[in-house]
Design a protein around this motif. Structure first.
Motif, PDB file in Angstrom:
ATOM      1  N   ALA A   1       0.848  -1.190   0.000  1.00 40.53           N
ATOM      2  CA  ALA A   1       0.000   0.000   0.000  1.00 40.53           C
ATOM      3  C   ALA A   1       0.884   1.239   0.000  1.00 40.53           C
ATOM      4  O   ALA A   1       2.004   1.226   0.538  1.00 40.53           O
ATOM      5  N   TYR A   2       0.359   2.313  -0.588  1.00 36.89           N
ATOM      6  CA  TYR A   2       1.141   3.537  -0.668  1.00 36.89           C
ATOM      7  C   TYR A   2       0.199   4.709  -0.926  1.00 36.89           C
ATOM      8  O   TYR A   2      -0.858   4.558  -1.537  1.00 36.89           O
ATOM      9  N   PRO A   3       0.573   5.899  -0.458  1.00 40.73           N
ATOM     10  CA  PRO A   3      -0.282   7.074  -0.662  1.00 40.73           C
ATOM     11  C   PRO A   3      -0.137   7.640  -2.063  1.00 40.73           C
ATOM     12  O   PRO A   3       0.947   7.619  -2.657  1.00 40.73           O
ATOM     13  N   VAL A   4      -1.259   8.150  -2.577  1.00 40.99           N
ATOM     14  CA  VAL A   4      -1.263   8.863  -3.854  1.00 40.99           C
ATOM     15  C   VAL A   4      -2.134  10.105  -3.704  1.00 40.99           C
ATOM     16  O   VAL A   4      -3.089  10.118  -2.932  1.00 40.99           O
TER      17      VAL A   4
ATOM     18  N   GLU B   1      -5.037   7.799 -10.091  1.00 42.99           N
ATOM     19  CA  GLU B   1      -4.310   7.405 -11.298  1.00 42.99           C
ATOM     20  C   GLU B   1      -2.803   7.678 -11.195  1.00 42.99           C
ATOM     21  O   GLU B   1      -2.043   7.316 -12.102  1.00 42.99           O
ATOM     22  N   ALA B   2      -2.361   8.310 -10.102  1.00 43.50           N
ATOM     23  CA  ALA B   2      -0.946   8.652  -9.935  1.00 43.50           C
ATOM     24  C   ALA B   2      -0.151   7.465  -9.400  1.00 43.50           C
ATOM     25  O   ALA B   2      -0.696   6.554  -8.767  1.00 43.50           O
ATOM     26  N   GLU B   3       1.152   7.484  -9.661  1.00 48.58           N
ATOM     27  CA  GLU B   3       2.013   6.397  -9.197  1.00 48.58           C
ATOM     28  C   GLU B   3       2.274   6.498  -7.704  1.00 48.58           C
ATOM     29  O   GLU B   3       2.291   5.490  -6.998  1.00 48.58           O
TER      30      GLU B   3
ATOM     31  N   PRO C   1      -5.564  13.142  -0.397  1.00 49.96           N
ATOM     32  CA  PRO C   1      -5.654  14.368  -1.201  1.00 49.96           C
ATOM     33  C   PRO C   1      -4.791  15.487  -0.622  1.00 49.96           C
ATOM     34  O   PRO C   1      -4.713  15.674   0.596  1.00 49.96           O
ATOM     35  N   MET C   2      -4.145  16.228  -1.516  1.00 53.04           N
ATOM     36  CA  MET C   2      -3.307  17.355  -1.120  1.00 53.04           C
ATOM     37  C   MET C   2      -4.168  18.613  -1.067  1.00 53.04           C
ATOM     38  O   MET C   2      -4.140  19.446  -1.992  1.00 53.04           O
ATOM     39  N   VAL C   3      -4.962  18.737  -0.010  1.00 50.20           N
ATOM     40  CA  VAL C   3      -5.855  19.878   0.151  1.00 50.20           C
ATOM     41  C   VAL C   3      -5.659  20.461   1.546  1.00 50.20           C
ATOM     42  O   VAL C   3      -5.190  19.780   2.461  1.00 50.20           O
TER      43      VAL C   3
END
Length: 252
Positions: free
Chosen positions: A37-40, A44-46, A69-71
């Protein structure tokens, strides 16, 4: 609160960018996992953590991207952390060995730390391991020294303060004064667009010659330089500063 799942989760710090900076423990944990598992920032991003660890991820391992999310708003981020925790619990309930990749160190300003806290609410007795990673701060100092810019992070009794870059010149000025009084080396993360006003503030205080600028540490396009050589133009988010306002009295 859920029953303790049968699987094991390992949070793995993968360092700032260079795959060779993963620890032996990190590589072994990734190799042993059924799911990675990894954050995106977008589904659709790697994902930067996955990209760093990619040499160690096998094709037969399942990939589990988790949306972070980058918010600026709190609610979407909180929802994402809880959704990520639920997804991981589902994996662990199947008895899987799962790793959650974390860029940098898994405990220092890490998005994965919020998932760790959310998991603790749901399954406090879950089998869990956290593997630390090399920080961008340590990697930047080491890379600078390797390139002929000697930069020990801290010597003797010097404190080392690691902070996100303040939001205003007034806050930074106060932090610099506090660090000077304490004799502390200051590491400022998440510099980005703030450099446009940080640079003239450091110039006014005569600190540019005593500051290391680092950008995308550990990546192929890494940049390291004395801050006096860096223009005041806006810089990428993954930039940092190491600021030294003095040296210990006893030196070689």
């Amino acid at each position: 609160m859920s029953a303790s799942p049968a699987g094991k989760l390992t949070l793995v710090g993968v360092g700032p960018g260079d795959p060779e900076l993963l620890t032996v423990a990190a590589v072994r944990a990734i190799e042993a996992a059924a799911a990675v598992a990894y954050p995106v920032a977008r589904l659709e991003a790697e994902g930067m953590a996955a990209r760093i660890a990619s040499p160690w991820i096998r094709s037969e391992q399942r990939r589990l991207p988790l949306l972070f999310p980058m918010v600026a708003e709190a609610e979407p981020r909180q929802q994402a952390w809880h959704a990520a925790a639920e997804a991981l619990v589902a994996e662990l309930s199947q008895g899987q060995a799962v790793v959650l990749l974390c860029e940098g160190d898994s405990s220092l300003y890490a998005s994965c730390s919020y998932v760790l806290l959310a998991l603790a609410e749901r399954v406090p007795a879950a089998a869990l391991r956290v593997i630390p990673g090399i920080t961008a701060v340590s990697a930047a100092a080491a890379a600078a020294s390797s390139q002929g810019i000697p930069w020990p992070l801290a010597l003797q009794q010097e404190p080392l303060w690691i902070r996100p870059t303040p939001e205003t010149p007034l806050e930074l000025a106060a932090l610099l004064e506090q660090a000077a009084v304490a004799g502390a080396v200051l590491a400022l993360l998440k510099l980005g667009h703030r450099w446009s006003w940080v640079q003239p503030l450091l110039a006014e205080r005569g600190l540019l010659d005593h500051t290391l600028f680092a950008q995308r540490v550990g990546w192929p396009d890494q940049q390291l330089a004395s801050a006096v050589l860096v223009s005041a133009a806006e810089q990428p988010y993954f930039s940092l500063l190491l600021i030294r306002q003095g040296w210990p009295a006893v030196l070689p």
